[in-house]
Design an enzyme around this catalytic site. Sequence first.
Site, PDB file in Angstrom:
ATOM      1  N   SER A  84       0.645  -1.416   0.048  1.00 42.71           N
ATOM      2  CA  SER A  84      -0.224  -0.128   0.052  1.00 42.71           C
ATOM      3  C   SER A  84       0.931   0.960  -0.153  1.00 42.71           C
ATOM      4  O   SER A  84       1.659   1.330  -0.685  1.00 42.71           O
ATOM      5  CB  SER A  84      -0.721   0.077   1.261  1.00 42.71           C
ATOM      6  OG  SER A  84      -1.920   0.969   1.281  1.00 42.71           O
ATOM      7  N   HIS A 108      -3.143  -1.271  -2.615  1.00 44.12           N
ATOM      8  CA  HIS A 108      -3.870  -0.090  -2.922  1.00 44.12           C
ATOM      9  C   HIS A 108      -3.687   0.536  -3.387  1.00 44.12           C
ATOM     10  O   HIS A 108      -3.163   1.996  -3.759  1.00 44.12           O
ATOM     11  CB  HIS A 108      -4.051   0.265  -1.398  1.00 44.12           C
ATOM     12  CG  HIS A 108      -4.177  -1.096  -0.652  1.00 44.12           C
ATOM     13  ND1 HIS A 108      -3.234  -0.859   0.924  1.00 44.12           N
ATOM     14  CD2 HIS A 108      -5.106  -1.993  -0.625  1.00 44.12           C
ATOM     15  CE1 HIS A 108      -4.468  -2.082   1.183  1.00 44.12           C
ATOM     16  NE2 HIS A 108      -5.039  -2.719   0.631  1.00 44.12           N
ATOM     17  N   ASP A 150      -4.208  -4.468   6.484  1.00 49.12           N
ATOM     18  CA  ASP A 150      -4.902  -5.126   5.455  1.00 49.12           C
ATOM     19  C   ASP A 150      -3.545  -6.781   4.889  1.00 49.12           C
ATOM     20  O   ASP A 150      -2.142  -6.049   5.214  1.00 49.12           O
ATOM     21  CB  ASP A 150      -4.701  -4.323   3.930  1.00 49.12           C
ATOM     22  CG  ASP A 150      -5.441  -5.774   3.054  1.00 49.12           C
ATOM     23  OD1 ASP A 150      -5.959  -6.607   3.279  1.00 49.12           O
ATOM     24  OD2 ASP A 150      -5.783  -4.798   2.135  1.00 49.12           O
TER      25      ASP A 150
END
Length: 349
Positions: free
Chosen positions: A158, A184, A278
């Site tokens: 991310s 992401h 995540d």
Amino acid sequence: MKQRVSISTGSAFLAVVIRKTLARSPRLEASSDHRDAGAALVALREPTSLAIVDAELLHEVADGAALRKELLTRRAPSVVIDARRRGVPDDVGALRSIVVVRGRLGGELDLGVIEAELLAAVGSVLRQRGATTPSPAPSIARAELYDAALELIVLGVSTGGPTLLLRMFKDLTEPAIPMLIVQHMPESETAGFAARLSEDSGLCVREVAGGPLPAAGEIGVLRGGGDFRIVRRGGGLYLRAAVLEGSAYHPTIDEVLASAVAADVAVGAAILTGMGQDGAAGALAMAQKGLPVIAQRPDTCAVGGMPQAAIDNGAARAVQSPEAIAHTLNRWSETARRGTPDGENDCLP
């Protein structure tokens, strides 16, 4: 016994981020919240509590000066968070009983620095005061080789990912295993990001969405803005679009990893730089099946929240620098290459 922690900040949102970060340690317990300098004064007078104080409260006209004085005379450990980098008085920052966590974005709320540095700051101040510290997760310098050939490698990443991957891919050989990057990122950006990775590294990198997974020798960047799961159909592996309620990040790393485990895929994963958690749940599902998970060393991350979560829940088999991760990915490819005949690479120059 857990170490009690009082949280003093005028921002309810910041208090939530602090609480979630503290919850990653089984030795810490957020015991109270205070929303202004006056209430923080009361908390600081609790002798057994670790105090976390937002530096913004030190600038309050009414009680900011009194709060500063209380911090200077307090004997119990304290952490001051300057998330907007407005500045902390020199005498406050100079005390051994106080550790300051400073944001990196002048004038803007830097939540990433809290996720990346708060627990380390708590451990530091508790050690200085002789209190019980939260035990850090073990750091492993080298990953064990996975004995069997993998079918898929997933890189979950991310915040800070594009810069990291551009650097890592300079050390990456052509993968003998399909590789999937779950970054992401908005839908409008993943195709361009894949093209840049391909041009910069000389490897075959392309955006992928629904349909077959990339072939061996190819690296897919999962299309941003939506979610996907991995399914096994016939003799092949496929990506299928999914709709996930309540997910803050897209594409969701947890869904990719958990669905691969459910499809009985021999998958290896690296959880890289990023905010939040995540990937940790999916990585834990992998670890419970004996599948290999690497976490990037949090101190090498732009934001260490995601790999730290995979370390904290015990999913990570190894904790490595980016250079070491690239080496491990190459070793996984070598293991697969020894067991399969050479194939063609359909990626055009």
